[in-house]
Design an enzyme around this catalytic site. Sequence first.
Site, PDB file in Angstrom:
ATOM      1  N   SER A 115       0.800  -1.224   0.000  1.00 55.52           N
ATOM      2  CA  SER A 115       0.000   0.000   0.000  1.00 55.52           C
ATOM      3  C   SER A 115       0.830   1.269   0.000  1.00 55.52           C
ATOM      4  O   SER A 115       0.519   2.219  -0.705  1.00 55.52           O
ATOM      5  CB  SER A 115      -0.919   0.018   1.234  1.00 55.52           C
ATOM      6  OG  SER A 115      -0.146  -0.081   2.413  1.00 55.52           O
ATOM      7  N   CYS A 116       1.916   1.292   0.784  1.00 51.65           N
ATOM      8  CA  CYS A 116       2.581   2.580   0.989  1.00 51.65           C
ATOM      9  C   CYS A 116       3.866   2.743   0.220  1.00 51.65           C
ATOM     10  O   CYS A 116       4.437   3.829   0.197  1.00 51.65           O
ATOM     11  CB  CYS A 116       2.874   2.792   2.472  1.00 51.65           C
ATOM     12  SG  CYS A 116       4.251   1.798   3.095  1.00 51.65           S
ATOM     13  N   GLY A 117       4.381   1.689  -0.411  1.00 55.93           N
ATOM     14  CA  GLY A 117       5.660   1.841  -1.086  1.00 55.93           C
ATOM     15  C   GLY A 117       6.799   1.818  -0.093  1.00 55.93           C
ATOM     16  O   GLY A 117       6.719   1.194   0.962  1.00 55.93           O
ATOM     17  N   CYS A 119       9.065   2.382   2.845  1.00 53.54           N
ATOM     18  CA  CYS A 119       8.822   2.899   4.187  1.00 53.54           C
ATOM     19  C   CYS A 119      10.085   2.943   5.034  1.00 53.54           C
ATOM     20  O   CYS A 119      10.017   3.331   6.195  1.00 53.54           O
ATOM     21  CB  CYS A 119       7.776   2.033   4.905  1.00 53.54           C
ATOM     22  SG  CYS A 119       6.185   1.944   4.064  1.00 53.54           S
TER      23      CYS A 119
END
Length: 275
Positions: A115-117, A119
């Site tokens: 979802s966030c790429g 991190c």
Amino acid sequence: MARTSTRRPVLKINLDTTGAPRRGPDDLAAEEPLEIRLRKQPLAVTMRTPGQDIDLTIGFLLTEGIISSAGDVVTAQLCAGTDTPNTYNVVDVTLGPDVPPPVTDPSRNFYTTSSCGVCGKASIDAVRTRSQFDVAGDPMAVPAGTLAMLPDRLRAAQRTFERTGGLHAAGLFTAAGEMLVLREDVGRHNAVDKVIGWAVRDGRLPLAGHLLLVSGRASFELTQKAWMAGVPLLAAVSAPSTLAAELADEAGMTLVGFLRGATMNVYTSAHRVTL
């Protein structure tokens, strides 16, 4: 063959009908971890849909500024992991002796989710990687009518999405609207890396005169990946973020959002979209 989906029994409920809930199979998009190693040392773990893992790895290394071309990679191979049965969820890469190792904090290696790429960057400055390609000078022009047709072409080619409804897609197109490659993944950034990795291995960089279409929103990270590959136009069926628009403006890249039917918003470098 990589497992892109799996079938699972579920209880199906439909409140619009009078019939009782029924049990039946449902296809789920596969999500498994992929560990990327450099010279057998862990660099990154990403949650992805199995398939095109070498392309994903090469694309990741390129868009993170670790390599600049396919020539920087001596070998890239799937390795046996520790799972039983073996899932081959490890890619080990050997870089050329003249390629400097990435500057990372060993305690905070890259970790990416679907979802966030990325991190695991240790600082805000480390997130921004500058491209070696001059996107601003690319004379590419695309008719708005051609752009309007591309989401349907992308959707029609999403074979795994058709079964699962759970995957993002990224497609690389020519200015005439010809789709060169499409990749699907639970992570939109992984789908983009798979496309770019394919282009790196095929010797196509920079991707001048091409456009990248993504099935979701346009984030800062996807804009940066497109810039790193020399893509002059990034289009998304959903909204861009503020940082995506700012980065596209800085790069001289055309950013198109809300590409749906006959409508679209051109946020930056609108001269490349012709009427």
